[in-house]
Motif scaffolding. Structure first.
Motif, PDB file in Angstrom:
ATOM      1  N   UNK A  92      -6.544  -5.236  -0.995  1.00  0.00           N
ATOM      2  CA  UNK A  92      -5.391  -5.541  -0.133  1.00  0.00           C
ATOM      3  C   UNK A  92      -5.664  -5.088   1.300  1.00  0.00           C
ATOM      4  N   UNK A  93      -6.256  -3.909   1.440  1.00  0.00           N
ATOM      5  CA  UNK A  93      -6.580  -3.412   2.776  1.00  0.00           C
ATOM      6  C   UNK A  93      -7.512  -4.383   3.496  1.00  0.00           C
ATOM      7  N   UNK A  94      -8.595  -4.796   2.831  1.00  0.00           N
ATOM      8  CA  UNK A  94      -9.534  -5.712   3.479  1.00  0.00           C
ATOM      9  C   UNK A  94      -8.892  -7.059   3.752  1.00  0.00           C
TER      10      UNK A  94
ATOM     11  N   UNK B 140       0.806  -1.219   0.000  1.00  0.00           N
ATOM     12  CA  UNK B 140       0.000   0.000   0.000  1.00  0.00           C
ATOM     13  C   UNK B 140       0.841   1.271   0.000  1.00  0.00           C
ATOM     14  N   UNK B 141       2.162   1.141   0.071  1.00  0.00           N
ATOM     15  CA  UNK B 141       3.040   2.292  -0.047  1.00  0.00           C
ATOM     16  C   UNK B 141       3.062   3.224   1.145  1.00  0.00           C
TER      17      UNK B 141
ATOM     18  N   UNK C   4       2.299 -12.554  -5.809  1.00  0.00           N
ATOM     19  CA  UNK C   4       2.498 -12.939  -7.209  1.00  0.00           C
ATOM     20  C   UNK C   4       1.307 -12.603  -8.099  1.00  0.00           C
ATOM     21  N   UNK C   5       0.383 -11.761  -7.609  1.00  0.00           N
ATOM     22  CA  UNK C   5      -0.789 -11.347  -8.391  1.00  0.00           C
ATOM     23  C   UNK C   5      -0.915  -9.834  -8.310  1.00  0.00           C
ATOM     24  N   UNK C   6      -1.968  -9.301  -8.890  1.00  0.00           N
ATOM     25  CA  UNK C   6      -2.273  -7.881  -8.759  1.00  0.00           C
ATOM     26  C   UNK C   6      -3.685  -7.735  -8.221  1.00  0.00           C
TER      27      UNK C   6
ATOM     28  N   UNK D 239      -4.978  -0.844  -9.115  1.00  0.00           N
ATOM     29  CA  UNK D 239      -4.468  -2.210  -9.010  1.00  0.00           C
ATOM     30  C   UNK D 239      -2.945  -2.153  -8.888  1.00  0.00           C
ATOM     31  N   UNK D 240      -2.419  -2.875  -7.890  1.00  0.00           N
ATOM     32  CA  UNK D 240      -0.979  -2.879  -7.613  1.00  0.00           C
ATOM     33  C   UNK D 240      -0.519  -4.322  -7.394  1.00  0.00           C
TER      34      UNK D 240
END
Length: 195
Positions: A138-140, A79-80, A130-132, A125-126
């Motif tokens: 991602x947060x959830x 998430x940077x 190994x996926x995007x 989408x990031x």
């Protein structure tokens, strides 16, 4: 009377305003999950750090380390968010109190970053392993991952014959007036005001 948690690490008043309305829900949910996790961690003592219900299970200390490190990875790598270097995440020595304090510190530090992200940012989408995936996904996933490990620890408590604190409602050990757990077909069939 509504349930009042015995301990709240991060009160709602400490949640920063969000960049857009729906993000308020994201921030409140993240804080709520951190508070629930801390309430479970606080039930252990340093004597419990090597506790595990089975030889193949992870120790309490192993779960605490994993939680702190994996949150750092999710928020930093995927998430940077500005995060401390990995070698500065774990407290030394590793104690229950130090881990509780560190989880709260790290969560509080993430809140302004998350609050400042706009809706478009959440939908990008990031890379994720190994996926995007979209950042919101991602947060959830992080929130669910945290709940999973917290649940592991409540199983450890129960297996050790210890009380399990309330997280989402009553437990066998903690209840309150007007608690309404859904343990019957009749309760499951109730319709709300919008139903």
């Amino acid at each position: 009377m509504p349930q009042q948690y015995a301990f709240v690490a991060i009160p709602d008043a400490d949640i920063p305003p969000a960049a857009f309305p729906f993000a308020r829900h994201l921030l409140r949910t993240y804080v709520s999950e951190i508070n629930k996790t801390i309430s479970v961690w606080r039930t252990f003592s340093d004597d419990d750090l090597e506790l595990r219900p089975h030889p193949a299970a992870t120790t309490v200390a192993g779960i605490l380390r994993h939680q702190l490190l994996s949150e750092r990875r999710f928020f930093g790598e995927f998430l940077g968010a500005p995060e401390p270097p990995p070698d500065q995440v774990l407290p030394s020595p590793l104690t229950i109190t130090a881990c509780v304090r560190r989880l709260e510190e790290l969560a509080r530090a993430r809140l302004p970053y998350l609050a400042s992200r706009d809706e478009a940012w959440w939908l990008v989408t990031v890379p994720f392993f190994d996926v995007e995936r979209e950042r919101i996904w991602i947060f959830w996933r992080r929130v669910l991952h945290t709940a999973h490990h917290r649940t592991q620890l409540t199983v450890y408590l129960r297996a050790a014959g210890r009380a399990v604190p309330s997280t989402y409602g009553p437990t066998a050990d903690v209840t309150w007036t007007d608690a309404d757990p859904t343990t019957s077909v009749a309760a499951a069939g109730r319709r709300g005001v919008n139903g």
